[in-house]
Write an enzyme that holds these catalytic residues in place. Sequence first.
Site, PDB file in Angstrom:
ATOM      1  N   ASP A 188      20.369  44.970  27.225  1.00 41.84           N
ATOM      2  CA  ASP A 188      20.806  43.603  27.494  1.00 41.84           C
ATOM      3  C   ASP A 188      20.389  43.250  28.920  1.00 41.84           C
ATOM      4  OD1 ASP A 188      22.163  41.292  28.153  1.00 41.84           O
ATOM      5  OD2 ASP A 188      24.166  42.102  27.759  1.00 41.84           O
ATOM      6  N   ILE A 189      19.458  42.330  29.078  1.00 40.45           N
ATOM      7  CA  ILE A 189      18.905  42.030  30.392  1.00 40.45           C
ATOM      8  C   ILE A 189      19.957  41.498  31.354  1.00 40.45           C
ATOM      9  CG2 ILE A 189      18.187  39.633  29.949  1.00 40.45           C
ATOM     10  CD1 ILE A 189      15.481  40.436  31.352  1.00 40.45           C
TER      11      ILE A 189
ATOM     12  N   GLY B 210      19.213  31.052  24.196  1.00 39.81           N
ATOM     13  CA  GLY B 210      18.535  32.330  24.315  1.00 39.81           C
ATOM     14  C   GLY B 210      18.833  33.056  25.608  1.00 39.81           C
ATOM     15  N   VAL B 211      17.804  33.686  26.181  1.00 41.35           N
ATOM     16  CA  VAL B 211      17.948  34.433  27.430  1.00 41.35           C
ATOM     17  C   VAL B 211      18.475  33.527  28.541  1.00 41.35           C
ATOM     18  CG1 VAL B 211      16.661  35.593  29.261  1.00 41.35           C
ATOM     19  CG2 VAL B 211      16.190  36.149  26.890  1.00 41.35           C
ATOM     20  N   ASP B 212      17.958  32.305  28.592  1.00 38.36           N
ATOM     21  CA  ASP B 212      18.339  31.360  29.640  1.00 38.36           C
ATOM     22  C   ASP B 212      19.852  31.129  29.644  1.00 38.36           C
ATOM     23  OD1 ASP B 212      18.003  29.546  31.690  1.00 38.36           O
ATOM     24  OD2 ASP B 212      17.231  27.945  30.423  1.00 38.36           O
TER      25      ASP B 212
ATOM     26  N   SER C  27       8.792  33.395  25.870  1.00 40.77           N
ATOM     27  CA  SER C  27       8.242  32.389  24.940  1.00 40.77           C
ATOM     28  C   SER C  27       8.220  32.804  23.470  1.00 40.77           C
ATOM     29  CB  SER C  27       6.823  31.957  25.348  1.00 40.77           C
ATOM     30  OG  SER C  27       6.856  31.076  26.449  1.00 40.77           O
ATOM     31  N   THR C  28       8.721  33.992  23.123  1.00 42.17           N
ATOM     32  CA  THR C  28       8.593  34.452  21.733  1.00 42.17           C
ATOM     33  C   THR C  28       9.799  34.103  20.867  1.00 42.17           C
ATOM     34  OG1 THR C  28       9.450  36.643  22.297  1.00 42.17           O
ATOM     35  CG2 THR C  28       7.064  36.337  22.377  1.00 42.17           C
ATOM     36  N   GLY C  29      10.801  33.441  21.431  1.00 39.39           N
ATOM     37  CA  GLY C  29      11.962  33.024  20.658  1.00 39.39           C
ATOM     38  C   GLY C  29      11.821  31.583  20.219  1.00 39.39           C
TER      39      GLY C  29
END
Length: 226
Positions: free
Chosen positions: A20-21, A43-45, A128-130
């Site tokens: 988990d980043i 997402g990550v953001d 960019s892959t999500g």
Amino acid sequence: MTLNNVYAIGDTVMGVVMDDITGIAYVDAVVNAAKNSLLGGGGVDGAIHRAAGPELLEECRGLGGCETGKAKITGAYKMPCKHIIHTVGPVWQGGGAGEAELLASCYKSSLELALASGLRSVAFPSISTGIFSYPLEEAAYIAVHAVMEFIKEHPGGLSIVLWACIDERTSSAYKRALEQAAGEFDAEMDPGMMVVASSVEISEAMKDMVMGFDDLEDDAPSEYLS
């Protein structure tokens, strides 16, 4: 300390972890796959903004956004790393709108900012892959190639570059990309510069930075797709 299944160019170690980043404490900075506004999203953001707390949003409001392919840096606040580097990846439009160049620029701009800020270790998500829909295998190859090119051009500048992946599919794609790109770079570089090995010994000076690698969780929450 030994890290398994990693690659190295000179003194810089590269690898893939399943983690988990938002909870990574063993690098100086994690990279956020941000939107142009830098004001959070999905997402990550969104996960990074939630983990860092409202102070991150306040700092980001003063940055004036970020162009696609560029990067900006903030504090990490409640997250355990020191800094967050925010970069904006391209939305996939079929491959004919400069997406590859912009994606490579995300990685290079982030690493340039890390070096300029005196940071030595960085963890990336899969940019960019999500929700931006960049094909995973292509994105992974572009990412790894861009990072290796940067390391080749800046020897000794970085100690560790990682991809923190949320699932086995993503992790496997970046491992394959590392293997492929390493073979290509090995043919181009001076003998002995590229190390491709099942394990690499980490120097005493780096041990504190990578403590916990052997205890990483096998799974990360699926909400962190970027």
